[in-house]
Write a protein that holds these residues in place. Structure first.
Motif, PDB file in Angstrom:
ATOM      1  N   ARG A 171       0.840  -1.197   0.000  1.00  0.00           N
ATOM      2  CA  ARG A 171       0.000   0.000   0.000  1.00  0.00           C
ATOM      3  C   ARG A 171       0.877   1.249   0.000  1.00  0.00           C
ATOM      4  NH1 ARG A 171      -3.588  -2.742   4.560  1.00  0.00           N
ATOM      5  NH2 ARG A 171      -4.692  -4.202   3.214  1.00  0.00           N
ATOM      6  N   GLY A 213      -1.508   0.358  -6.549  1.00  0.00           N
ATOM      7  CA  GLY A 213      -2.961   0.355  -6.697  1.00  0.00           C
ATOM      8  C   GLY A 213      -3.415   1.146  -7.913  1.00  0.00           C
ATOM      9  N   THR A 214      -2.779   2.290  -8.140  1.00  0.00           N
ATOM     10  CA  THR A 214      -3.141   3.120  -9.297  1.00  0.00           C
ATOM     11  C   THR A 214      -2.898   2.366 -10.591  1.00  0.00           C
ATOM     12  OG1 THR A 214      -2.620   5.138  -8.063  1.00  0.00           O
ATOM     13  CG2 THR A 214      -2.692   5.310 -10.470  1.00  0.00           C
ATOM     14  N   THR A 264      -6.125   7.064  -5.165  1.00  0.00           N
ATOM     15  CA  THR A 264      -5.856   6.109  -6.245  1.00  0.00           C
ATOM     16  C   THR A 264      -6.790   6.348  -7.426  1.00  0.00           C
ATOM     17  OG1 THR A 264      -5.005   4.436  -4.723  1.00  0.00           O
ATOM     18  CG2 THR A 264      -5.868   3.640  -6.831  1.00  0.00           C
ATOM     19  N   ARG A 320      -5.881   9.540  -9.303  1.00  0.00           N
ATOM     20  CA  ARG A 320      -4.655   9.339 -10.091  1.00  0.00           C
ATOM     21  C   ARG A 320      -4.876   8.426 -11.294  1.00  0.00           C
ATOM     22  NH1 ARG A 320      -1.047   8.656  -4.721  1.00  0.00           N
ATOM     23  NH2 ARG A 320      -0.695  10.862  -4.347  1.00  0.00           N
TER      24      ARG A 320
END
Length: 172
Positions: free
Chosen positions: A99, A104-105, A138, A141
Motif C-alpha cells: 500500500r 494500486g493506481t 488512487t 490518479r
C-alpha cells in the motif's frame, strides 16, 4: 516488477474471503465494512461457486486478481453490473506492505481496461468510504472524475456511511 491484472479464477476466490475474514476490525471500519455482515467462509465459497457458474452477461459480480511477480497483492471486483451500460468497482490491496506505493493506481488502470472490454460498459463507478484516503487518491490518479459525496450503504457488507462517488468514462 512484473505487474499483472487478469480475471480471477474460481480457485483464487479464497483470497477475497481470507482478506475480509482476516482483516482487523479497524481495517474493516476504514473500508466501511460491517464485520457482522460478512458471510461465513463456507457460505461465501458457495456464493462464488454459483457466481462462476453463470455466463458473464448474467453475473451479479465480476472479479479480477492483481499479481506482482506472480504473487497476489490485491483484487478488484464489480457489482451492480448492467451489462453493456455500467458497473460499480471495488479495489483492495491485500498486502499492507504494497500500500501507498502507487501499485494500486497501476492495477486500477489495468482493471478499468478489462472491465470495459469484458462487461461492454460505458461508465464505471466507484464509491469508497469518504474518509479512506488511499482509494480516493488512487481513483483520482487513475483518471476517475469526482462526482459527489453522499450518504449510502454501498453494498451488502457495508454500514451506512459517507462515500465519494467517482466515475470513469473513456474518452470519446
Amino acid at each position: 516488477m512484473g505487474l499483472d491484472v487478469r480475471e480471477m479464477r474460481l480457485d483464487e476466490t479464497p483470497l477475497v474471503i481470507d482478506y475480509f475474514h482476516s482483516s482487523t476490525p479497524e481495517h474493516l471500519e476504514m473500508l466501511g465494512v460491517d464485520p457482522t455482515r460478512l458471510p461465513p467462509r463456507e457460505a461465501w465459497a458457495t456464493i462464488f461457486n454459483t457466481l462462476y457458474g453463470v455466463e458473464i452477461e448474467q453475473r451479479r459480480g465480476f472479479f479480477l486478481i492483481w499479481l506482482m511477480d506472480g504473487d497476489p497483492i490485491g483484487f478488484s471486483s464489480c457489482d451492480k453490473i448492467v451489462f453493456g451500460a455500467q458497473a460499480n468497482m471495488h479495489l483492495h490491496v491485500t498486502k499492507p506492505a504494497e500500500r501507498k506505493r502507487g501499485i494500486g493506481t497501476q492495477c486500477v488502470r489495468l482493471s478499468v481496461e478489462i472491465y470495459f472490454q469484458k462487461l461492454k460498459i460505458k461508465q464505471l463507478f466507484c464509491e469508497p468510504n469518504a474518509f479512506n484516503v488511499g482509494p480516493n487518491r488512487t481513483l483520482q490518479r487513475a483518471g476517475f472524475k469526482y462526482v459527489k459525496t453522499h450518504m449510502t450503504v454501498p453494498g451488502p457488507l457495508n454500514f451506512h456511511q459517507a462515500v465519494n462517488r467517482w466515475l470513469f468514462e473513456p474518452p470519446v
